[in-house]
Design an enzyme around this catalytic site. Structure first.
Site, PDB file in Angstrom:
ATOM      1  N   ALA A   1      39.002  42.718  49.156  1.00  0.00           N
ATOM      2  CA  ALA A   1      40.311  42.513  49.779  1.00  0.00           C
ATOM      3  C   ALA A   1      40.616  41.064  50.117  1.00  0.00           C
ATOM      4  O   ALA A   1      41.603  40.788  50.798  1.00  0.00           O
ATOM      5  CB  ALA A   1      40.424  43.365  51.049  1.00  0.00           C
ATOM      6  N   SER A   2      39.818  40.140  49.630  1.00  0.00           N
ATOM      7  CA  SER A   2      40.081  38.737  49.948  1.00  0.00           C
ATOM      8  C   SER A   2      41.109  38.116  49.015  1.00  0.00           C
ATOM      9  O   SER A   2      41.539  36.976  49.232  1.00  0.00           O
ATOM     10  CB  SER A   2      38.783  37.922  49.884  1.00  0.00           C
ATOM     11  OG  SER A   2      38.254  37.917  48.566  1.00  0.00           O
TER      12      SER A   2
ATOM     13  N   TYR B   1      31.994  47.255  31.233  1.00  0.00           N
ATOM     14  CA  TYR B   1      32.994  47.429  32.295  1.00  0.00           C
ATOM     15  C   TYR B   1      33.826  48.676  32.044  1.00  0.00           C
ATOM     16  O   TYR B   1      34.073  49.470  32.968  1.00  0.00           O
ATOM     17  CB  TYR B   1      33.876  46.186  32.329  1.00  0.00           C
ATOM     18  CG  TYR B   1      35.077  46.241  33.231  1.00  0.00           C
ATOM     19  CD1 TYR B   1      34.959  46.044  34.602  1.00  0.00           C
ATOM     20  CD2 TYR B   1      36.353  46.459  32.702  1.00  0.00           C
ATOM     21  CE1 TYR B   1      36.077  46.075  35.428  1.00  0.00           C
ATOM     22  CE2 TYR B   1      37.472  46.480  33.521  1.00  0.00           C
ATOM     23  CZ  TYR B   1      37.324  46.286  34.878  1.00  0.00           C
ATOM     24  OH  TYR B   1      38.437  46.320  35.692  1.00  0.00           O
ATOM     25  N   ALA B   2      34.252  48.889  30.796  1.00  0.00           N
ATOM     26  CA  ALA B   2      35.059  50.071  30.464  1.00  0.00           C
ATOM     27  C   ALA B   2      34.278  51.351  30.693  1.00  0.00           C
ATOM     28  O   ALA B   2      34.812  52.342  31.207  1.00  0.00           O
ATOM     29  CB  ALA B   2      35.534  49.992  29.012  1.00  0.00           C
TER      30      ALA B   2
ATOM     31  N   LYS C   1      34.112  51.974  34.480  1.00  0.00           N
ATOM     32  CA  LYS C   1      35.381  52.465  35.027  1.00  0.00           C
ATOM     33  C   LYS C   1      35.666  53.900  34.568  1.00  0.00           C
ATOM     34  O   LYS C   1      36.223  54.696  35.333  1.00  0.00           O
ATOM     35  CB  LYS C   1      36.523  51.537  34.608  1.00  0.00           C
ATOM     36  CG  LYS C   1      36.494  50.181  35.297  1.00  0.00           C
ATOM     37  CD  LYS C   1      36.626  50.295  36.807  1.00  0.00           C
ATOM     38  CE  LYS C   1      36.885  48.941  37.454  1.00  0.00           C
ATOM     39  NZ  LYS C   1      36.981  49.030  38.943  1.00  0.00           N
TER      40      LYS C   1
END
Length: 238
Positions: A8-9, A145-146, A149
């Protein structure tokens, strides 16, 4: 409303924190390394606190620290993600392990850590941030990464089924091409490649982080009270 947003930065996570805060929520701002950016986000969010954790190494006691501060949890947004060691070989064991840990293992661990508090309250909402690369052939650099996810989307469906009897809803947002600093490439200083990529989106542009955040906040809130196990694609027509 007590909300923990990971990553959340900046980008989507920071936009989520701002929207939740505008609704009067108490917001936990998770960050990995950029404490100054996280504190700047928290300063704009009223009742907020920053929490550090390197999720590629596991969430550790992140949830316990948040629960101790907030006194419970109503919403968990698993937004943190990316490709550690970006630019390296995605199949290098260290990069592959960190990518899976950050994008799949850590979100699942945080869900499990929030689960007792949510089941005791007979209520809760979890929103996982996936990626549109799960719906198409990813580039080689995004292959692991895919997969991570895609696993997160399947975890979303399974936790949704498990949580329904307890009033816990679990959904995911699948963003498309978003204008965040993760899409500011070192080899594209004038953003020519970025603009060319954005032009291939049917709507002709990249999404703003706030547009993805709006979908996340919708799924987290009461206006989607009969929605669970959903994967909402927000990708400008892609």
């Amino acid at each position: 409303m007590k909300v923990l947003v990971t990553g959340a930065s900046r980008g989507i996570g920071a936009a989520c924190a701002a929207l939740f805060a505008a609704q009067g929520a108490r917001v936990g701002i998770h960050y990995n390394a950029d404490e100054a950016a996280a504190r700047a986000v928290a300063a704009r969010c009223g009742d907020a606190k920053t929490f550090a954790a390197d999720l590629a190494r596991g969430p550790g006691d992140l949830m316990a620290r948040f629960l101790d501060w907030a006194g419970g949890i109503d919403v968990l947004v698993n937004n943190a993600g990316g490709v550690p060691g970006r630019g390296g070989d995605p199949y290098d064991p260290a990069i592959r392990e960190a990518t899976m840990a950050l994008n799949l293992d850590a979100p699942v661990a945080l869900i499990r850590a929030a689960w007792p508090a949510m089941t005791a309250a007979k209520a809760g909402s979890i929103v996982n941030v996936s990626s549109y690369v799960t719906a198409r052939a990813a580039s080689p650099r995004l292959a692991v990464y895919a997969v991570a996810k895609a696993g997160l989307e399947q975890a979303t469906r399974n936790f949704a089924k498990a949580g329904a009897p307890f009033g816990i809803r679990v959904n995911a947002v699948r963003p498309g091409f978003v204008d965040t600093d993760l899409n500011r490439w070192a080899d594209d200083p004038d953003r020519t490649a970025f603009q060319a990529r954005a032009a291939r989106v049917p709507m002709g542009r990249a999404a703003a982080p706030s547009e993805i955040a709006a979908a996340i906040v919708f799924l987290a809130g009461p206006r989607s009270s009969y929605t669970t196990g959903a994967i909402l694609t927000v990708a400008g027509g892609e």
